[in-house]
Design an enzyme around this catalytic site. Structure first.
Site, PDB file in Angstrom:
ATOM      1  N   LYS B  50       0.858  -1.196   0.000  1.00  0.00           N
ATOM      2  CA  LYS B  50       0.000   0.000   0.000  1.00  0.00           C
ATOM      3  C   LYS B  50       0.890   1.240   0.000  1.00  0.00           C
ATOM      4  CE  LYS B  50      -3.928   2.007   2.556  1.00  0.00           C
ATOM      5  NZ  LYS B  50      -4.915   1.802   3.635  1.00  0.00           N
ATOM      6  N   SER B 124      -9.805   2.224   2.596  1.00  0.00           N
ATOM      7  CA  SER B 124      -8.870   2.977   1.794  1.00  0.00           C
ATOM      8  C   SER B 124      -7.880   2.110   1.017  1.00  0.00           C
ATOM      9  CB  SER B 124      -8.097   3.951   2.669  1.00  0.00           C
ATOM     10  OG  SER B 124      -7.240   3.262   3.577  1.00  0.00           O
ATOM     11  N   SER B 148     -10.089  -0.128   6.594  1.00  0.00           N
ATOM     12  CA  SER B 148      -9.449   0.038   5.287  1.00  0.00           C
ATOM     13  C   SER B 148      -8.963  -1.250   4.659  1.00  0.00           C
ATOM     14  CB  SER B 148      -8.275   1.013   5.404  1.00  0.00           C
ATOM     15  OG  SER B 148      -8.752   2.298   5.631  1.00  0.00           O
TER      16      SER B 148
END
Lengths: 90, 449
Positions: B50, B124, B148
């Site tokens: 990420k 997210s 997320s």
């Protein structure tokens, strides 16, 4: 939150908003704060704050400088003069 | 073939890496899963990271314009441990800016759902979920603050695991909210996640909040349903979920309905704490470190700082404003301290329920939404979508999201929560589920034939 309080808050945050953003965020701020106010319905007199969700044993590390092998790569993220990071006037 | 060990051991055909990268780049033009993709892929199992986790020498922006050009000079501990165990870095995945979002839309180029590109990928960790859904052999290193990992895993039909707070070192993670952030894992099966979790967990001298505990697998064969969470959700989601609960009952689990005090206070408590911590964490982006944006150093500090912070997106600005307010002296007790006390109460209540068994819920209260529909939601409506994912995240409890059905071509997912340190039980539960359920994927980039 009224207009002057909101302006003061933006100044503290060092955030500049366009007129559209200002209208939208001010409205959101008031709606969200009203929602947050529901927490006051709960009596928490005898309750301690949970700063962490799990107890973390206290760890202390020696206050000694360590070698960092990639200082040149690190400094590429900044404007430098000799070995100083250049920043704005204070 | 689906296990990491088998993939690592087998001989790949000539040109395997080049073909994978070429197909991935092509898919990425449509799906926006990656912010950048490596030029050369080594032999090990590919892993993505990420974009809020540092990889040495690779631009790391947390999908924020304010970090454009920032090149870390070190690897996050999680990344280093993957490399040390023979995994190959594939690229940095797209996300909501700094993790601020549940649908992946707070990014310059929002990721798109691989089942149907007009649908949201979730957030997210939107890119991590899309990458996992399109790559046959791959694991994603993701991060969750309030949901997320679970939300995008649910929307993209993959398995998303968020471990106990502190289980995986956060050294090298770009902080959103320190008391809530957890690095986790997404993959196409719980067994792959369990293998990677075994590599990543453990203490780290560079992260003083990292835990040094043994992870258990205790299963009481009971499933707790919190009634308030299942009420007032999308009716299709509710009926499908209750059908899934029947199947779980058929696997020998006892289903118990419970109501939980204070559960309606989880969302406001979470957002107060998250925004308060985010507003202090984002103060370090001054425009002259972490990639410099403005070389005119003649203006005064306040103007320079304000100009630099214009690079934040609207959601980041909203959270800075609210976070600064809730921790200001005149209202701190009413908001910030009260939220921390509510966290203590919620943890106490959740622990009571978890002493009886696992907590199970739908991962999200709605079906996978269209991108155009989530863009119409107000900020508060957006926050309320995290109703299922916030309680375990606020309390640092391990939880896992996994698909249990497909309706109209889109996945439906459930989320299982267990007690601190019982992480392996959640993974073992999903492995048990996988024995009778076959996951579906639209893409299989990198498949070995």
């Amino acid at each position: 939150m009224d207009d002057s309080e909101f302006s003061r808050l933006l100044k503290i945050c060092r955030i500049h908003l366009s007129e559209d953003e200002r209208l939208a965020i001010k409205k959101d701020t008031n709606d969200i704060l009203e929602y947050f106010n529901s927490l006051s319905e709960v009596s928490t007199k005898e309750v301690h704050e949970a700063y962490h969700p799990i107890s973390v044993p206290e760890k202390i590390r020696s206050d000694v400088p360590l070698d960092f092998p990639d200082v040149p790569l690190l400094l590429k993220n900044t404007k430098t003069y000799r070995f100083y990071v250049v920043g704005p006037d204070i | 073939m689906n296990s990491i060990k088998e993939f690592m051991a087998c001989d790949k055909p000539d040109g395997y890496a080049e073909k994978l990268l070429s197909e991935l780049r092509k898919a990425n033009e449509r799906l926006n899963a990656f912010n950048n993709i490596t030029e050369h892929l080594a032999d090990g199992m590919p892993f993505s990271v990420k974009d809020n986790i540092c990889v040495k020498g690779v631009e790391t922006t947390a999908s924020s314009k304010i970090l454009k050009g920032y090149i870390p000079a070190f690897n996050a501990t999680a990344v280093q441990r993957m490399l040390d165990n023979g995994f190959s870095f594939l690229g940095k995945t797209n996300m909501d800016e700094f993790g601020f979002g549940s649908f992946g839309i707070n990014s310059e180029n929002p990721a798109r759902n691989p089942f149907d590109e007009s649908y949201a990928a979730g957030g997210s960790s939107s890119g991590a979920a899309v990458a996992t859904s399109i790559l046959k052999h791959h694991v994603a290193i993701a991060e969750s603050t309030g949901g997320s990992i679970s939300a995008p895993a649910a929307f993209c039909g993959v398995v998303g695991f968020t471990p106990t707070y502190g289980a995986i070192s956060r050294y090298g993670l770009i902080d959103y909210a320190n008391s809530l952030d957890k690095i986790g894992i997404m993959a196409r099966s719980a067994s792959d996640i369990k293998y990677v979790f075994g590599i990543l967990n453990g203490p780290d001298a560079k992260d003083t909040t990292s835990l040094d505990i043994k992870y258990k697998s205790e299963n009481k064969k009971s499933i707790i349903l919190i009634d308030q969470l299942i009420k007032n959700i999308d009716k299709d989601v509710e009926s499908n979920f209750m059908g899934f609960v029947d199947r779980i009952e058929g696997m020998g689990y006892v289903i118990k309905h419970r109501s939980m005090p204070f559960i309606d206070k989880a969302i406001p408590s979470y957002y107060i704490i998250a925004m308060a911590e985010a507003s202090t964490n984002l103060a370090k982006y001054t425009g002259f470190k972490y990639g410099f944006k403005n070389e005119d150093f003649t203006s005064n500090y306040n103007k320079f700082f304000t100009d630099a912070r214009s690079a934040f997106g609207t959601e980041a600005k909203r959270r800075i404003v609210l976070g600064t307010f809730v921790r200001s002296a005149s209202v701190k007790d009413r908001y910030y301290s009260q939220a921390l006390k509510l966290r203590a109460l919620l943890l106490q209540e959740l622990n009571k329920l978890l002493s009886e068994g696992f907590i199970l819920s739908p991962t999200m209260p709605i079906k996978v939404p269209k991108l155009e529909d989530v863009k119409k939601l107000s900020a508060l409506e957006n926050y309320k979508m995290d109703v299922m994912t916030i309680p375990p995240n606020l309390c640092g409890l391990p939880h896992i999201s996994f698909p249990y059905a497909y309706k109209n071509g889109m996945p439906l997912a459930a989320q299982l929560t267990t007690s601190h340190g019982n992480d392996n039980a959640a993974l073992d539960f999903v492995q048990e589920w996988e024995r009778s359920f076959k996951y579906k994927f639209k893409y299989n980039i990198g498949e070995l034939r």
